[in-house]
Motif scaffolding. Structure first.
Motif, PDB file in Angstrom:
ATOM      1  N   ARG A 311      34.578  92.829  55.749  1.00  0.00           N
ATOM      2  CA  ARG A 311      35.718  92.869  54.833  1.00  0.00           C
ATOM      3  C   ARG A 311      35.907  91.534  54.117  1.00  0.00           C
ATOM      4  N   PHE A 312      36.534  91.617  52.947  1.00  0.00           N
ATOM      5  CA  PHE A 312      36.907  90.427  52.186  1.00  0.00           C
ATOM      6  C   PHE A 312      38.371  90.093  52.464  1.00  0.00           C
ATOM      7  N   SER A 313      38.716  88.838  52.274  1.00  0.00           N
ATOM      8  CA  SER A 313      40.120  88.417  52.261  1.00  0.00           C
ATOM      9  C   SER A 313      40.209  87.243  51.292  1.00  0.00           C
ATOM     10  N   GLN A 314      41.361  86.615  51.223  1.00  0.00           N
ATOM     11  CA  GLN A 314      41.560  85.551  50.240  1.00  0.00           C
ATOM     12  C   GLN A 314      40.624  84.367  50.511  1.00  0.00           C
ATOM     13  N   GLY A 315      39.657  84.161  49.559  1.00  0.00           N
ATOM     14  CA  GLY A 315      38.764  83.014  49.653  1.00  0.00           C
ATOM     15  C   GLY A 315      37.686  83.089  50.706  1.00  0.00           C
ATOM     16  N   ARG A 316      37.528  84.255  51.315  1.00  0.00           N
ATOM     17  CA  ARG A 316      36.519  84.343  52.377  1.00  0.00           C
ATOM     18  C   ARG A 316      36.009  85.772  52.554  1.00  0.00           C
ATOM     19  N   VAL A 317      34.931  85.887  53.315  1.00  0.00           N
ATOM     20  CA  VAL A 317      34.374  87.203  53.654  1.00  0.00           C
ATOM     21  C   VAL A 317      33.986  87.191  55.126  1.00  0.00           C
ATOM     22  N   GLU A 318      34.297  88.296  55.803  1.00  0.00           N
ATOM     23  CA  GLU A 318      33.871  88.462  57.197  1.00  0.00           C
ATOM     24  C   GLU A 318      32.643  89.361  57.207  1.00  0.00           C
ATOM     25  N   LEU A 319      31.583  88.921  57.908  1.00  0.00           N
ATOM     26  CA  LEU A 319      30.336  89.684  57.975  1.00  0.00           C
ATOM     27  C   LEU A 319      30.332  90.584  59.208  1.00  0.00           C
ATOM     28  N   VAL A 320      29.390  91.521  59.245  1.00  0.00           N
ATOM     29  CA  VAL A 320      29.349  92.486  60.361  1.00  0.00           C
ATOM     30  C   VAL A 320      29.037  91.821  61.704  1.00  0.00           C
TER      31      VAL A 320
END
Length: 420
Positions: A311-320
């Motif tokens: 998922r994306f969020s403000q200024g960042r991305v979380e990978l699987v």
């Protein structure tokens, strides 16, 4: 209703009889069919929604793009590239070549004319193609009536935008690779490139060359091959081997050569599919990546290979894998798709994803005067082969029908404006 309003309505919605085929799309495929028909003396019109020929090349490609294959595999019928062009022409040279091609064969498409629908009229045995023109000189709706319809909009008509959780929360710049021109504006930025095909690799390389910091998302397996082996095009080598060897053996040879030239790419996060590169291309339509320098940047760590997105969020991305990356921008190298299902009212010849159901080399001819060019998943060489088949087939039928003119069709459509 006033006479002026009636006149305006009639003028805005016109009906045109085309004494020959209507070709939808003025890219390389549509131009190649037009050139073949010109050589046979067959009249036609080409409808193009953009304001230029080859709009994909002119409007949706990055500056550093070159043809991935040697020029002899990319030329259109009856018109070789100039001798002074390099083996791998730039996008600007290719556009120049296409414009020279259109001029040489005196092809003048109807620009700014979008096809709304195309439907076969069973009663009259004719195609009805409805369009809307945004041309300032000739706006309004038009219905073209024709005996043959050539679908030449290709596999890459619309950008693909996958859905990602939280992307609307991300406050940085999000661009599709079709709108990406150069890494110059990304200097010093942390950029997430989504996709690891030829576009994803080249965009990542271009970002590197402009001192950006790209991370490339590799969601699935991918074949990476050297563009050349011992100074010879890998594609040319494969085409040569096809004359003597079965596909599975060519795939084995290509993978051995790739390992010798590129080393073990899997240790850098680029896992290969279980099927060989040519088999993947033939069965899934997925082109192997031809490396032009990205792999060196991956090895050095300048291009970071990362797994899929959670998922994306403000200024960042979380990978699987749970890793979180701080990013400034996103480039979606997520490809294109056909748009044929949105306007062609027909469900036998084309599949739901807008590709002919019959595989190459039989996917160029449908029923009732319907043809397709540029859907072979074999690039420009496949489009050229289809264009030759289509123009020959239509020319033969047109000459026969011209010899035995059916006066009843003409009388049924007396109210249409004749074209040609």
């Amino acid at each position: 209703m006033s006479q002026n309003l009636i006149h305006d309505d009639l003028f805005k919605s016109r009906c045109i009889w085309v004494n020959g085929p209507v070709i939808v799309g003025a890219g390389p495929s549509g131009l190649a069919v037009g050139a073949g028909l010109k050589n046979q003396g067959v009249p036609f019109i080409i409808l193009e929604r953009a304001n230029c020929i080859a709009s994909l090349w002119q409007n949706r490609t990055y500056d550093r793009l070159k043809l991935h294959l040697p020029k002899q595999f990319c030329q259109l019928p009856n018109f070789p590239f100039p001798d002074d062009f390099p083996e791998y022409p730039t996008k600007y040279q290719f556009i120049n070549y296409l414009e020279s091609y259109a001029k040489h064969f005196d092809i003048t498409p109807h620009f700014n004319e979008t096809v709304l629908s195309a439907k076969y009229d069973q009663t009259f045995g004719l195609w009805r193609v409805k369009t809307i023109s945004s041309s300032s000189s000739n706006p309004g709706q038009v219905e073209y009536i024709c005996r043959w319809l050539v679908v030449a909009t290709g596999e890459n008509a619309e950008k693909v935008f996958p859905e990602f959780e939280g992307l609307e929360e991300f406050d940085g710049n999000v661009t599709h690779a079709g709108d990406y021109k150069s890494g110059a504006s990304y200097r010093g930025k942390r950029v997430l490139v989504v996709g690891c095909g030829n576009s994803g690799m080249e965009v990542s390389l271009d970002l590197c060359n402009h001192n950006a910091k790209p991370s490339m998302v590799v969601r699935s397996s991918v074949h990476v091959l050297p563009r050349e082996v011992l100074g010879k095009s890998t594609f040319q080598l494969a085409a040569l081997m096809m004359k003597w060897f079965p596909l599975w053996l060519i795939d084995k040879i290509l993978l051995i050569l790739a390992r010798l030239v590129l080393g073990n790419v899997e240790k850098h996060g680029l896992n290969r599919p279980t099927l060989g590169p040519l088999e993947v291309k033939n069965t899934l339509g997925k082109t192997p990546v031809l490396d032009i320098g990205a792999l060196k940047k991956i090895r050095s760590g300048k291009i970071k290979v990362v797994p899929g997105i959670k998922r994306f969020s403000q200024g960042r991305v979380e990978l699987v894998n749970g890793e979180i990356l701080e990013i400034d921008s996103v480039v979606l190298a997520t490809g294109y798709r056909s748009n044929v299902p949105s306007w062609l009212k027909e469900n036998e010849f084309f599949s739901e994803d807008g590709i002919p159901k019959d595989p190459f080399p039989n996917g160029w001819k449908g029923k009732a005067g319907l043809y397709a060019v540029g859907f072979t998943r074999r690039g420009l060489s496949g489009a050229s082969l289809d264009a030759i088949s289509v123009s020959h087939d239509i020319s033969k039928a047109w000459k026969e029908e011209t010899r035995h003119k059916n006066k009843s069709i003409a009388s049924r459509h007396r109210r249409c404006i004749s074209h040609f």
